[in-house]
Write an enzyme that holds these catalytic residues in place. Structure first.
Site, mmCIF file in Angstrom:
data_model
loop_
_atom_site.group_PDB
_atom_site.id
_atom_site.type_symbol
_atom_site.label_atom_id
_atom_site.label_comp_id
_atom_site.label_asym_id
_atom_site.label_seq_id
_atom_site.Cartn_x
_atom_site.Cartn_y
_atom_site.Cartn_z
ATOM 1 N N SER A 47 82.294 -19.584 -44.178
ATOM 2 C CA SER A 47 82.468 -18.699 -45.331
ATOM 3 C C SER A 47 81.406 -18.905 -46.416
ATOM 4 O O SER A 47 81.418 -18.202 -47.425
ATOM 5 C CB SER A 47 83.862 -18.866 -45.932
ATOM 6 O OG SER A 47 83.981 -20.145 -46.476
ATOM 7 N N LYS A 83 91.270 -19.286 -52.816
ATOM 8 C CA LYS A 83 89.920 -19.232 -53.380
ATOM 9 C C LYS A 83 89.911 -18.433 -54.674
ATOM 10 O O LYS A 83 89.263 -18.816 -55.658
ATOM 11 C CB LYS A 83 88.953 -18.612 -52.374
ATOM 12 C CG LYS A 83 88.700 -19.543 -51.185
ATOM 13 C CD LYS A 83 87.829 -18.880 -50.158
ATOM 14 C CE LYS A 83 87.535 -19.799 -49.003
ATOM 15 N NZ LYS A 83 86.785 -19.150 -47.944
#
Ligand code: ADP
Length: 888
Positions: free
Chosen positions: A784, A827
């Site tokens: 990511s 996140k």
């Protein structure tokens, strides 16, 4: 004997090396040397009537001879060639001294005439050498006049030393001799009895004492003892009968003593050996006696208590049979025998285990359970709803084999406390088994009893402690178990969680099945990925993503502060932590998904306040009530006529002012000053991102860790080199590949991005690139970071800084497509915590935002990205000026 023997004037002499033959003694010797063989042959073997020979002691030349008289003879291979001469010295002992270079023979001047009782001749093969075996009996003493050689052997002129009959009669009249004889006889008698007792020979040997003259008996006795050569010589030299008797008495006495000492030692050793056997027998007898009397000792009391405890434990019949067998075995063992203790501990465990004992099941009140969950936990609406559903199913079908609930989330989000609320709602006992770091299957299943120090596994041990068979057991950190050579704990856990198998859970130590089906299992984990799929299959995962600052504030105000105050013996009357202060703690002192550090910091404030309050308690508080009380006391005392010392108060001071000088009427309120004093300077601030991206080449990413979401900076730097890419920061393979992809993408688009003037220009010409992920000690991996890496590289090559208020996450393909990632919610929450205002997300992750609290979303601008260009467009101030050049 000796009286009837007529000794010849010359005798063939057989030397006896370091030995003495005493009269009356019988010995067997083997003659092998040429001279002795010759002697035996000529003097004994060839004569029809068995002749006499003289046995003369010879001392080894090495021995110390200074003290004793000697006859020295030069020795050689052939004695014929040497003449021997008698030297009669001034003393009684003659000295024959002849030396040659090789050997000096020290002859003793007195010997014993001997008669051969038996002779046998042998021929050695293959040498053909002749040897003789001779049995000799010592007869009487003689003294040597001179010594000479005849052929190969010696002969001596001798004088007999035995007494004549008349001389004997004379001596026998001597009173000294009479008393000596008596003493010797008594001692000899005693020795005989001792020996007879030992050898059980009856009274036969005692007859000897009556028949043989005492002076001869003295020789016979001494000959049978093991005494030194010197003592033997001195006995041989004792020609005088009185001397001989007294010497013999002394030696017999000594022998008696040594027999007594030896006996004592033997008795002692035997006593020690049989001590344990004796003890065993005595114990058995004692037990029998006590049984007869109906009187049991402590140990048996214990065993009876254990037996009755076992009877009341409610074991299933097969287990009970096994337990009885083991108990019988224990009863046969002695407490000090090996294995007793371990068997006993095992039986105690069998007796202590809750085979049937259960907490009383309350009629499940769903409304009360809901209230309880609500009072214990703020927010978590969905989670609480799921728990209520779970409880409802249990209410309708108590034996329902529903899945095991598994709370997954970062630390401090309330996983453990939710599990304990479930236990409280069900009215059951709660127990936590920590599985973090468990790598050994034996930790779950126990060690077999054959191992020294074996123990049951954590489950059985926990059940023993909790003492009911239906507790709520929390399997904490189920994702942290690992497998190695010591087995796989996950496979044991599978059995524990499988309703089909856990009815007969088999602990290796327990060795009998235990029914775990009544236990309610709840598990917790930080991450789902490490949980083995088979185990995950048995569980229903409920995710707890972490809290927003607003939620944290509410949790702190409603739950944490009251709990912390209570734990420190404080109340809101003594300490107040205002909302603004809690907000500062949340934003500047903790940056976590859960509330564990927040709780810890609040506890630190409470501790500091507790010290102040405790200090003030020591000052006597004089409140208004107290004042009233005090004046009453004063009045009463006056009434009683006692003298009272009164304080003079300044005129004009009001009652209120007086009391407030002595009391703490207002609670302690935590302010910023106290906050800094107790917790130190702030640890985090929102400016971190702004400070770190001031130089080109740094971008802000979002990552996911076991602690929840985190902001992760990526730093890129260029230097003179050969076009190599260096990566640091404990990176895994996937993230390394992402960096390669990012570099390739940037290089291939260098012209489009206006990083190079033409497509032919190599961006890496003459330089190396170094990419670093700070917090180098923390291992990092995952795809990511793709778009973050590209952004950092573009910023580096274009020398433009990225926006400090923008964080991003997303995987990128080689062609620049942005792919979705996991952990969106965590996140986004992390970005919010860090004070980030804009988050660039893969477009396909937008659906995950539904799980993010709206309060967080309201503070964030979410920018969806489909292609890498979308990311770059929003990552830099003023957009992406090179967009019109892109051919993509
Ligand atoms: P975990 O097991 O997830 O690591 P805990 O259950 O130990 O976390 O929670 C840490 C502390 O935070 C506990 O004191 C718990 O009561 C408190 N806590 C966590 N979430 C909440 C919440 N939603 N409401 C009230 N208190 C909470």
């Amino acid at each position: 004997m000796a009286e009837s023997i007529e000794l010849p004037s010359r005798l063939a002499i057989l030397p006896f090396r370091n030995k003495v033959l005493l009269p009356g003694a019988i010995i067997r010797i083997r003659c092998t040397s040429s001279s002795s063989v010759k002697l035996v042959e000529q003097e004994l073997w060839q004569k029809e009537e068995k002749g006499l020979i003289g046995i003369l002691p010879v001392r080894d030349s090495a021995e110390n001879v200074s003290a004793s008289p000697v006859i020295a003879q030069g020795g050689g291979t052939d004695p014929i060639e040497r003449s021997s001469k008698l030297h009669t010295g001034s003393s009684e002992s003659p000295k024959l001294v002849e030396r040659n270079h090789q050997e000096v023979i020290h002859w003793h001047p007195r010997g014993v005439a001997a008669r051969a009782l038996h002779l046998s001749r042998g021929v050695e093969k293959p040498s053909g050498r002749v040897t003789y075996m001779v049995v000799l009996e010592g007869l009487c003493r003689f003294s040597v006049q001179d010594l000479s050689t005849r052929g190969t052997y010696y002969t001596a002129r001798i004088t007999p030393l035995e007494m004549t009959k008349a001389g004997m009669e004379l001596v026998e009249q001597d009173p000294d001799f009479i008393s000596l004889s008596r003493h010797f006889k008594a001692t000899a008698m005693e020795l005989m009895s001792v020996l007879e007792q030992k050898q059980k020979t009856g009274g036969r040997t005692k007859v000897l004492l009556e028949t043989i003259p005492l002076h001869k008996l003295a020789d016979i006795f001494v000959a049978s003892f093991e005494i030194s050569f010197e003592e033997q010589l001195s006995m041989l030299d004792s020609v005088d009968l009185k001397v001989r008797l007294s010497k013999a008495t002394e030696l017999v006495e000594r022998h008696l003593q040594s027999i007594h000492v030896a006996e004592k030692i033997t008795q002692k050793v035997e006593g020690q050996l049989s001590k344990s056997q004796k003890e065993f027998l005595l114990r058995q007898q004692m037990r029998a006696i006590k049984e007869e009397l109906g009187d049991n000792d402590d140990d048996e009391d214990d065993l009876t208590a254990l037996e009755s405890k076992m009877q009341n434990a409610g074991m299933p019949s097969n287990v009970w049979k096994h337990a009885q067998r083991e108990l019988r075995r224990l009863k046969k063992l002695q407490p000090q025998q090996p294995g007793y203790n371990s068997l006993r501990v095992y039986l105690e465990l069998l007796a202590d285990l809750p085979w049937q004992k259960a907490s009383e099941e309350l009629e499940l009140d769903l409304k009360a359970a809901k209230e309880r969950l609500d009072t214990d936990h703020y927010g978590l609406v969905k989670v609480k709803q799921r728990i209520i559903e779970y409880l409802a199913v249990r209410k309708l079908k108590p034996d329902a084999r529903g899945p095991v609930l598994c709370f997954v989330g970062p630390p401090g989000v309330g996983k453990t406390s939710l599990a304990s609320s479930i236990a409280a709602a069900l009215g059951r006992k709660f127990m936590r088994i920590s599985l973090g770091g468990v790598k050994d299957e034996a930790d779950i299943r126990g060690h077999r009893r054959t191992y020294i120090g074996s123990m049951p596994g954590r489950l059985i041990d926990g059940l023993k402690r909790v003492a009911v068979c239906n507790p709520v057991i929390l399997l904490d950190e189920i994702d942290k178990t690992g497998s190695d050579v010591r087995g796989d704990p996950a496979s044991a856990l599978l059995e524990v969680l499988d309703p089909e198998q856990n009815k007969t859970f088999n602990d290796h130590y327990l060795n009998v099945p235990f029914d775990l089906s009544k236990v309610v299992f709840v598990a917790t984990a930080n991450k789902m990925q490490p949980i083995p799929p088979a185990l995950l299959d048995r569980m229903e995962v409920i995710e707890l993503p972490g809290y927003t600052p607003e939620e944290k504030l509410k949790i702190a105000m409603r739950h944490l502060i009251p709990r912390v105050l209570d734990q420190h013996g404080l109340s809101s009357d003594s300490l107040q932590i205002p909302e603004e202060i809690v907000k500062i703690v949340i934003q500047e002192y903790t940056r976590e998904a859960g509330v564990r550090n927040l709780e810890r910091n609040l506890a630190a404030l409470a501790r500091a306040a507790a010290v102040k309050v405790a200090e003030q308690d020591q000052i006597v508080p004089l409140s208004q009530d107290m004042h009233r009380l005090a004046s009453q006391v004063v009045e009463n005392s006056l009434a009683g006529g006692a003298e009272v010392e009164m304080e003079v108060l300044p005129v004009g001071v009001s009652q209120h002012e007086i009391s407030s000088t002595f009391t703490i009427s207002s609670p302690l309120v935590v302010d910023e000053e106290m906050l800094e004093k107790v917790l130190g300077p702030p640890k985090f601030d929102d400016k971190e991102a702004a400070e770190r991206v001031v130089t080109p080449g740094v971008s802000v990413g979002l990552v996911w860790t076991t602690l929840g979401g985190e902001v992760q900076f990526v730093e890129a730097s260029a230097m003179v080199g050969k076009g190599e890419l260096h990566l640091t920061g404990q990176l895994g393979d996937v993230i390394k590949e992402s960096a390669q992809i990012a570099l390739t993408w940037v290089r291939s688009r260098a012209a489009d991005l206006r990083l190079a003037s033409t497509e032919e220009i190599n961006l890496l010409h003459g330089r190396d690139i170094h990419i670093h992920f700070p917090a180098g000690a923390v291992p990092k991996d995952g795809p990511s970071a793709g778009i973050t890496l590209v952004t950092a590289l573009v910023s580096l090559f274009s020398q433009r800084t990225v926006r400090a208020d923008t964080a991003m996450t997303g995987e990128m393909t080689l062609r620049g497509l942005v792919l979705p990632i996991g952990g969106t919610k965590d996140k986004v929450l992390a970005a919010h915590r860090y004070g980030i205002k804009r988050v660039i997300l893969p477009e396909r992750n937008l659906k995950d935002l539904a799980e993010v609290p709206s309060a967080v979303l309201a503070n964030l601008e979410i920018i969806p990205a489909k292609r890498m260009e979308d990311v770059l467009e929003h990552a830099f101030d003023g957009g992406c000026p090179w967009r019109q050049h892109s051919k993509l």
